[in-house]
Each structure stands twice: as C-alpha cells, then as structure tokens.
Scaffold this motif. Sequence first.
Motif, mmCIF file in Angstrom:
data_model
loop_
_atom_site.group_PDB
_atom_site.id
_atom_site.type_symbol
_atom_site.label_atom_id
_atom_site.label_comp_id
_atom_site.label_asym_id
_atom_site.label_seq_id
_atom_site.Cartn_x
_atom_site.Cartn_y
_atom_site.Cartn_z
ATOM 1 N N TRP A 1 -7.531 7.402 -3.210
ATOM 2 C CA TRP A 1 -7.619 7.170 -1.773
ATOM 3 C C TRP A 1 -8.868 7.840 -1.200
ATOM 4 O O TRP A 1 -9.134 9.007 -1.517
ATOM 5 C CB TRP A 1 -6.383 7.736 -1.075
ATOM 6 N N LEU B 1 -4.363 13.553 -0.925
ATOM 7 C CA LEU B 1 -4.265 12.430 -1.856
ATOM 8 C C LEU B 1 -5.425 12.466 -2.845
ATOM 9 O O LEU B 1 -6.565 12.743 -2.474
ATOM 10 C CB LEU B 1 -4.261 11.104 -1.084
ATOM 11 N N ALA C 1 -11.134 8.045 2.647
ATOM 12 C CA ALA C 1 -11.162 7.653 4.059
ATOM 13 C C ALA C 1 -12.518 7.081 4.444
ATOM 14 O O ALA C 1 -13.042 7.344 5.520
ATOM 15 C CB ALA C 1 -10.799 8.859 4.933
ATOM 16 N N ASN D 1 -8.518 11.261 9.545
ATOM 17 C CA ASN D 1 -9.787 11.903 9.179
ATOM 18 C C ASN D 1 -10.737 11.902 10.361
ATOM 19 O O ASN D 1 -10.576 11.139 11.305
ATOM 20 C CB ASN D 1 -10.406 11.180 7.989
ATOM 21 N N ARG E 1 -0.979 7.359 9.852
ATOM 22 C CA ARG E 1 -0.508 6.803 8.582
ATOM 23 C C ARG E 1 0.506 7.745 7.924
ATOM 24 O O ARG E 1 0.506 8.945 8.187
ATOM 25 C CB ARG E 1 -1.693 6.592 7.634
ATOM 26 N N THR F 1 -6.365 -1.055 3.517
ATOM 27 C CA THR F 1 -5.338 -1.145 2.469
ATOM 28 C C THR F 1 -4.931 -2.603 2.307
ATOM 29 O O THR F 1 -5.257 -3.441 3.152
ATOM 30 C CB THR F 1 -4.092 -0.303 2.793
ATOM 31 N N ARG G 1 -15.161 15.320 3.281
ATOM 32 C CA ARG G 1 -14.875 14.669 4.551
ATOM 33 C C ARG G 1 -13.925 13.476 4.389
ATOM 34 O O ARG G 1 -13.216 13.099 5.310
ATOM 35 C CB ARG G 1 -16.188 14.167 5.169
ATOM 36 N N LEU G 2 -13.976 12.831 3.187
ATOM 37 C CA LEU G 2 -13.247 11.574 2.973
ATOM 38 C C LEU G 2 -11.886 11.764 2.298
ATOM 39 O O LEU G 2 -11.184 10.810 2.022
ATOM 40 C CB LEU G 2 -14.110 10.617 2.141
ATOM 41 N N ILE G 3 -11.542 13.022 2.002
ATOM 42 C CA ILE G 3 -10.244 13.286 1.378
ATOM 43 C C ILE G 3 -9.127 13.130 2.419
ATOM 44 O O ILE G 3 -9.226 13.683 3.511
ATOM 45 C CB ILE G 3 -10.226 14.711 0.775
ATOM 46 N N PHE G 4 -8.093 12.369 2.078
ATOM 47 C CA PHE G 4 -6.940 12.238 2.970
ATOM 48 C C PHE G 4 -6.047 13.462 2.806
ATOM 49 O O PHE G 4 -5.511 13.715 1.726
ATOM 50 C CB PHE G 4 -6.113 10.999 2.625
ATOM 51 N N LYS G 5 -5.870 14.211 3.914
ATOM 52 C CA LYS G 5 -5.023 15.402 3.881
ATOM 53 C C LYS G 5 -3.612 15.045 4.344
ATOM 54 O O LYS G 5 -3.442 14.298 5.306
ATOM 55 C CB LYS G 5 -5.595 16.475 4.794
ATOM 56 N N VAL G 6 -2.629 15.603 3.675
ATOM 57 C CA VAL G 6 -1.229 15.346 4.020
ATOM 58 C C VAL G 6 -0.704 16.539 4.815
ATOM 59 O O VAL G 6 -0.811 17.687 4.378
ATOM 60 C CB VAL G 6 -0.378 15.129 2.755
ATOM 61 N N HIS H 1 -12.557 16.355 13.728
ATOM 62 C CA HIS H 1 -13.544 17.313 14.253
ATOM 63 C C HIS H 1 -14.678 16.604 14.992
ATOM 64 O O HIS H 1 -15.434 17.220 15.723
ATOM 65 C CB HIS H 1 -14.115 18.154 13.107
ATOM 66 N N PRO I 1 0.818 -1.223 0.000
ATOM 67 C CA PRO I 1 0.000 0.000 0.000
ATOM 68 C C PRO I 1 0.854 1.278 0.000
ATOM 69 O O PRO I 1 1.969 1.279 0.524
ATOM 70 C CB PRO I 1 -0.790 -0.079 1.312
ATOM 71 N N PRO J 1 -2.284 -0.344 7.348
ATOM 72 C CA PRO J 1 -3.473 0.433 7.704
ATOM 73 C C PRO J 1 -4.753 -0.273 7.248
ATOM 74 O O PRO J 1 -4.792 -0.894 6.187
ATOM 75 C CB PRO J 1 -3.284 1.751 6.946
ATOM 76 N N ASN K 1 1.522 2.248 8.236
ATOM 77 C CA ASN K 1 1.386 2.828 9.563
ATOM 78 C C ASN K 1 2.635 3.652 9.848
ATOM 79 O O ASN K 1 3.751 3.215 9.542
ATOM 80 C CB ASN K 1 1.232 1.727 10.609
ATOM 81 N N ARG L 1 -9.639 1.698 1.224
ATOM 82 C CA ARG L 1 -9.210 3.095 1.348
ATOM 83 C C ARG L 1 -8.196 3.463 0.271
ATOM 84 O O ARG L 1 -7.979 4.638 0.017
ATOM 85 C CB ARG L 1 -8.638 3.326 2.749
ATOM 86 N N GLU L 2 -7.582 2.452 -0.310
ATOM 87 C CA GLU L 2 -6.748 2.661 -1.493
ATOM 88 C C GLU L 2 -7.242 1.687 -2.545
ATOM 89 O O GLU L 2 -7.277 0.479 -2.298
ATOM 90 C CB GLU L 2 -5.267 2.394 -1.192
ATOM 91 N N MET M 1 0.136 3.909 1.685
ATOM 92 C CA MET M 1 0.228 4.333 3.081
ATOM 93 C C MET M 1 0.655 3.150 3.938
ATOM 94 O O MET M 1 0.133 2.048 3.804
ATOM 95 C CB MET M 1 -1.138 4.834 3.574
ATOM 96 N N PRO N 1 -14.429 20.484 9.084
ATOM 97 C CA PRO N 1 -13.738 19.480 8.285
ATOM 98 C C PRO N 1 -13.631 19.865 6.809
ATOM 99 O O PRO N 1 -12.855 19.286 6.087
ATOM 100 C CB PRO N 1 -14.614 18.249 8.443
ATOM 101 N N LYS O 1 3.425 12.704 6.441
ATOM 102 C CA LYS O 1 2.439 12.147 7.363
ATOM 103 C C LYS O 1 1.027 12.499 6.888
ATOM 104 O O LYS O 1 0.774 13.620 6.443
ATOM 105 C CB LYS O 1 2.651 12.726 8.762
ATOM 106 N N VAL O 2 0.133 11.539 6.993
ATOM 107 C CA VAL O 2 -1.254 11.749 6.579
ATOM 108 C C VAL O 2 -2.099 12.006 7.821
ATOM 109 O O VAL O 2 -2.059 11.229 8.784
ATOM 110 C CB VAL O 2 -1.786 10.522 5.817
ATOM 111 N N LEU O 3 -2.826 13.125 7.795
ATOM 112 C CA LEU O 3 -3.663 13.486 8.938
ATOM 113 C C LEU O 3 -4.829 12.503 9.065
ATOM 114 O O LEU O 3 -5.448 12.135 8.061
ATOM 115 C CB LEU O 3 -4.213 14.903 8.705
#
Lengths: 459, 459
Positions: free
Chosen positions: B133, B101, B135, A68, A99, B9, B60-65, A71, A42, B6, A46, B144-145, A44, B90, A64-66
């Motif tokens: 990707w 991602l 979430a 989700n 991740r 994945t 909401r489901l977008i993976f933020k870096v 909030h 993958p 993770p 851990n 998730r991927e 990503m 969010p 690093k991936v934040l």
Amino acid sequence: MKPSIPQGTRDFSPSDVRKRQYILNTIKTVFELYGYQPLETPSMENLQTLMGKYGEEGDRLIFKVLNNGLHEKKDKDKLNEEWGKILDKPYSTPAITERALRYDLTIPFARFVVMHQNDLAFPFKRYQMQPVWRADRPQRGRYREFWQCDADVVGSNSLINEAELLAIYHQAFHLLKVPGISVKINSRKVLAGLAEVVGHSDQLTDITVAIDKLDKIGWEGVSKELTERGLGATTISFVEQYLNIGGSNEERLAAMESLLESSAMAQQGIKELRDSIQYFSILKKAAWESELVVDFTLARGLNYYTGVIVEVGTSAVKMGSIGGGGRYDDLTGLFGLKGLSGVGVSFGIDRIYDVMEELGLFPEQVASGTKVLFLLMDEAATTQVLQYCSALRDAGIPADMYTEQAKFDKQMKYANKRNVPFVAIIGSDELANKVITLKNMQDGTQSTLDIDQLIAHLA
Amino acid sequence: MKPSIPQGTRDFSPSDVRKRQYILNTIKTVFELYGYQPLETPSMENLQTLMGKYGEEGDRLIFKVLNNGLHEKKDKDKLNEEWGKILDKPYSTPAITERALRYDLTIPFARFVVMHQNDLAFPFKRYQMQPVWRADRPQRGRYREFWQCDADVVGSNSLINEAELLAIYHQAFHLLKVPGISVKINSRKVLAGLAEVVGHSDQLTDITVAIDKLDKIGWEGVSKELTERGLGATTISFVEQYLNIGGSNEERLAAMESLLESSAMAQQGIKELRDSIQYFSILKKAAWESELVVDFTLARGLNYYTGVIVEVGTSAVKMGSIGGGGRYDDLTGLFGLKGLSGVGVSFGIDRIYDVMEELGLFPEQVASGTKVLFLLMDEAATTQVLQYCSALRDAGIPADMYTEQAKFDKQMKYANKRNVPFVAIIGSDELANKVITLKNMQDGTQSTLDIDQLIAHLA
C-alpha cells in the motif's frame, strides 16, 4: 532495535504457507465445481461503508487508517476538531480517517453487488478468500489479521442453493479428510415460529441469544437467562420442550411440525428444511462420511440471517465451529438495493488448519516444494549440476543446488533444514561416470542413477 | 448513500481475478522449479520497522493505522502531544499510530530474516506475492493498493543465483508467451568504477541518477544534469564514451574492460557479469525467444543495490519496465544482521496484466471457470439436472444450473453474461430420452449427447 511484528499478527513460514494453500486450494476447487466465481475487493474500504454494520462492538474493533498529508492541510482547527471526535466517540467517522481495513468479506460483497448491480448476472455466485482485520484482544486462536473464506449467492430464492452449499461443506471436508464432521442445520423461521407460538415475537432476539448459549451454559443456564429476560415459566417450559426434540432428522422435523403447528412461519421453515435436505440427498455421495443433522438448538449469533442456518463442527478435536452460514433476505438493503435474497457459507481457515495439524492430516508432500537438492562437492561439477537441475525443471520437478563451498556435513544439515525429500550427490566418481548418487532423506537409502532414471524416479 | 471504494483501489471481478491468478500461478510455478519457497508476512508492520527505510518520499506515503481504543485512554495530554507530531512532522513515529501498512515486500523480508536467523537454512530462497500500500496520487497504472511478486535469496555470494534469476525471468515470460522480451543486465560495480575513474566516487549517486534518466531525457538532458551537479567537461565527455559502448554482449564487455581498465571495482563488476552470463548460458533453453542484453546505461533507482542489476521490458507494447532487481550487500544490516549478501527480482504484475490484455495473450479458458450451465426449462427436470451436475463435478468439471423459473431468453442472457462456454438444455423430450442438448456458445453449434458422452466431451 530488535525487530518484531504487531501483536496478533503472524509470519507464515514456507511450510505454513504451503499447508494453508493446500486448504484454500481444496476449498477453491470445490467452490469452482459448484459454479462459484472468484471476487476480490480492496483491503481498505471507505470508513463510512463499514461503520454501523457490525454493531457497537464491531465499530470499536475496526482498524482506521489515518489520512496522509495532514501536516500539509491549512485548516488546523478543523483537523483538531476531527481528532477530538476520536478521543470522544469511538463510533464516529472522523474526516481524518476516511479509510479503514476490511472487517469481514460480507459487507464488501454487498457493497460490490450494489455498485455493480447493472453489470452482474443474477443469481450472482461468488467466492472470496482474503484477509480481514479486527482490533480484538489477541489470544490463542484469535488474531488481528486472519483469512476468511466465503461463498455466497445473491438474487435467488431457490433452496437448491442451500443444498449445494451443504454439498460444498461435505465435499470439501471429505477432500481434506477431516473426520467426525457434522453439519448442523436449522431455520431462523423455526426459531421465529417458537417466539410467535409463546407470544413473544418481540423477544425473538432474546430467545435466540439464550438458545445460542445452550452448548456452553446448558439448559439451566439458558433457563436462568430466559427468566432474567422477563419470560415466564410457561414460556420457558415450552422452550424446553422445543429444545428436547430428538430422534432422526425426519422424526425431529415431524415432531417440530406438530409442536409449532399454529405458526405458519415455523411451518414454512420446516418445509424449507425438508426441501433443502431433499435436494441435498440427490447431490450426496456415498463416499462422504460426514453427517447432516437437523438441530433446532442451532441459533447462530449474527442477526441478519432470516432462513436456513448451518454450522459445521468435528467430533475429532475439541474445537468450536469450523464453518457456518445461512440465508439472509436483505443484505444489500444496507446500501439501498432492496429485495435481493442471498445465502452463503464460510470456512474457518485458521481453525481448520489447527484441526488438521493436530490430527496430522496434511499429506506429506504438501510441506516441501523442492523435490531434490544437489550438493556441490566439487566446484568442477558446477556445470554438470546446473545441467541436471535444468533437465529436472524441464520435466516439471522442482530442483535446487547448494551454491556455496562447504563441507559435506554442513550441506547435509542444510538439506535437512530445507526438508527436501531427496539429496543428490555428485562426487568425482559420479562426475566421471555421468551418474548421480541419490539419497532418500526419509529412510536413508541410497541409489545410483543416471539423469533419465532420476527424472523417472522423481516424476 | 451511494457506495464507493477508496480512490486508487480496485475491485477485481471474477475474470480479473482469474487472469491475475493465471499470471501469479505461472510465476509461482517457475519460482518453485528453481527452489524458491513461499513466505507471507503480515499486512501491518510496526511503524518503526518501516519508517526511514524508503527515503523521505517513502515515509510520507506510508499508510499509518490509528491505534484503537484511544477514547478509553486516561492521559489525554499525552495523546494530544502525539497528535501534534502528526500535524508537525510527517516523518515521525507518533505513539497513536504504532502500526502501518506494508510498503513493499523487501523490508518485511529483511525483518523476517533477522527475526528468524537462528531457525533459517542459509542460503534462504524465498518468494512472496502479496499486496502493498502506498498513499501515492492515483493515476493510470498507479494504485494505492497493488501486488508485488518477488523472489530473493539471502546468505549466498554465488553468481549462480544471478543466473537462476535471469533464467526465471526468461522462463516465466516464455510461459506467459509475452513477445519482445529483453532482459537488460549491468553491475553497480561498473557504475562505481566509472565514478572512480573520473575521480568523483563521492558523486556516484549523482552520476547514477542522471544516467538512469537517459531513456527519458536523452544524452543532452543527462549532460545538462551532470553539469548542474558540478561535473566538468572532461568527466562528461568520458561519461558519453561510457554510454556509447555498443555491439554484442561480448564486445561491450571487452570495450568496457579496457575503458575502465584502471578501476579494480569495475573489473570485478565485469567479471561478475561474465560469470553470471556464462552460468545463465548453461540454463538457457533454445525455446526461450527473449534476449539478454548487457546495457551499461542501466542504473536502477534504488540505492541499496551493490552488484549485478537487471531490468525487463518488452518491445511489443509501449510500457515501462515490467520487472527488475539486483544484488544488495547489506539489506539485513538495517535490522542489525551484518554480512548477509542477497539478490532478488520482482515482477510488475499490474503492468504484465496490462501488456497481456492489450496483446490478447490470456488463454481463452482462463476467463471462465464454469464449463457448462444447465438451463431449467421445466421444474420436472430439477432432479435430473441436479444428478447431471453432480456427475460432471465428480469428473472434475465445474458445472452449474439456472435455479430460477424464467423464460428461455432470460436464461440464455444469463449464460451469456456468465461467459460459460457451453449451455445444456433439458426440455421434456430430452428428459424422456435421457439425453442432453449441448450448445457451444462460441460457434452456436448444437449436439445431442447422453451424460457419459457429455462428460467425455467436456473433460
């Protein structure tokens, strides 16, 4: 808003993708010929899997991936505390970033082997071609997303593996037709023997790191660095003797054998080099023009190597190494599986691409996929053109048609931009006579063919 | 620490990778035959490029870096403020997560087209096969991927594109030998015509969303939902009439033509369906067993479609749609480039994989790469075995050898785990007589061959 992409990342246009695929497919074919199997892990991992594996600098460069849904979490104090870790200590594993993006293919491979140790057949030979991400400062030739292309075998001590990996390098660059290839080979055991003989086994890393810079800073620089690292004149003079060994591969091995006579470790390293080269000589083809060079100045930066090390370069272009690898004795030990020895090589795809582009080594047909584009000169020809395209595709020939109503010049301009090798024109005459006017876009020549002749011509 | 990956994945083992590559390569070959060109975009896009493009749920489901080097920044107050945004809202684009991602391949494609509009040849036909990707909460068949596999053309209004994309679906599933394939086709213009005729053009989305659920909740459910959305009995009865239209494709089109006679929009949609089907009939091959079905109950969830829409399913396995697409009139408008119409299709690789696995449709040779494994029964045979492997590889036949010293049983067990179709044995007799004992691992038969015969046998 003017759209853009993140610094250090790239879009690959159709011809870029095709050229890159040409390189990857060539290497993949060679990996497969030697019994290596594909693996994909993958993007990503851990964060805990990656942190602490690449040194302090590496930890800093991991993306690093934040997590989700932060909030929605109730315990804001806990979250703020974890956020604080990010501001304070870049090398920690805060719980709000569980991740991270893959930093190389080696650690994920070791993680995979440990997770699946009971299902795998050892020796396990795998190759892996996937992107990795590093938050390095972008510069010419250095990207934040780039592909790695690795082959490794774990669970075997046999030097046949070393020989096969050497053969893989020679055969792959032979198929890619890259000239001036030289594969350098050395052994970490010989370097360890050097440190042992000068009585500074504890400073093996210092010595290795200094020697590794010989290409860049020359002997004076290395000598200065060794002094700064606290080594005395006798030691430095011995290192100079070590580095000055020259001649043919066999002459070098013999000279080193006597220089490091007192180190059993060095003798073991020299024997391994000899055996690897002997096995390789059985696999070597006369057609391969690249050379294999014993080079005791080769050190390779990464610390996990313990045996034979290799590095590939070309004299045809000014460029750093385009491949490298070696044997490591305890990679899976990081994840608790001890005693598995491995050896692997890596191809530097981006640099190989640059070398091939600079030398014009990509075969012409690689850059274009569509073989022929039909211009639509007359709507009445639509059905006929669709039938022709269909017949070509049946014969496995990629064919396309211009679908819009536009002047001849505009359609030709489109064909040029698409970089198609042939354009087919169906005017009213051609339609009436069931023929096709074919224009060769390279040399401008035209010919008149029926569909069977066209298929035969393009097949 | 026990290593893991993770949630949501996957690691792909060698046979997984091979089977997936078989699907991707088959589809890729078809895309290329129809003149589509490969494109690859970066895994990370600027967060701003993605936010607001997929609805609230998508945001909401977008993976933020997370940005790197935050610990080195001076202005901690500013950073804390941005961190606060993540805890509060969010859907914002906090400055501490500038990258994210890729969530699908369509928005990056639109972004690419707008960025390179001056260099591209329009119509621009591209295909793209890359991971995305999300979430999402992981569950059976939802990851998730996962990979998307899209072909789109922008800058053309011609319905020849629709016909070619229909042909691509039929041909790809024909080559993959997936049985029971049906490609459903409808037009958003017909749905818009329905809303117009019942006097509720403003509720087109409500009507579409309800109709989209027909498969899952039946007519009673749809009727109930339409009532809840404030539509009256006359309207609902008309929708029922609309949904009940049956018969052959031509009968359905004729019936709809008269039912929605008063809507110019619907008439246009029906004409487009007829033309697409007519062009497709020219491209259709007798060997393709899949069918094309006009299905006015097809709605497709995504709102950006404006013309013909399609969806692919198979009756051979209980499974949702395995492909879908349609025409959209203003995708690049999101990034400021107006007036470019596009149409595209997508293949659901993970589901296609599951269908093919369940039905046993992967050709046997796909799962194994290495054709023959030499056992090493006697160290004296090493050179000979290396030579044999080398000769096989010269002939393009992937060959490997067991490199360790181990008992026959252990080596055979290894060959079994590796899933190689043939094992070659060189004992002392074989070595003396320059022959090879070849064992077929499928049926257990053995034969004695020399190397030339072996190459001919395996080629």
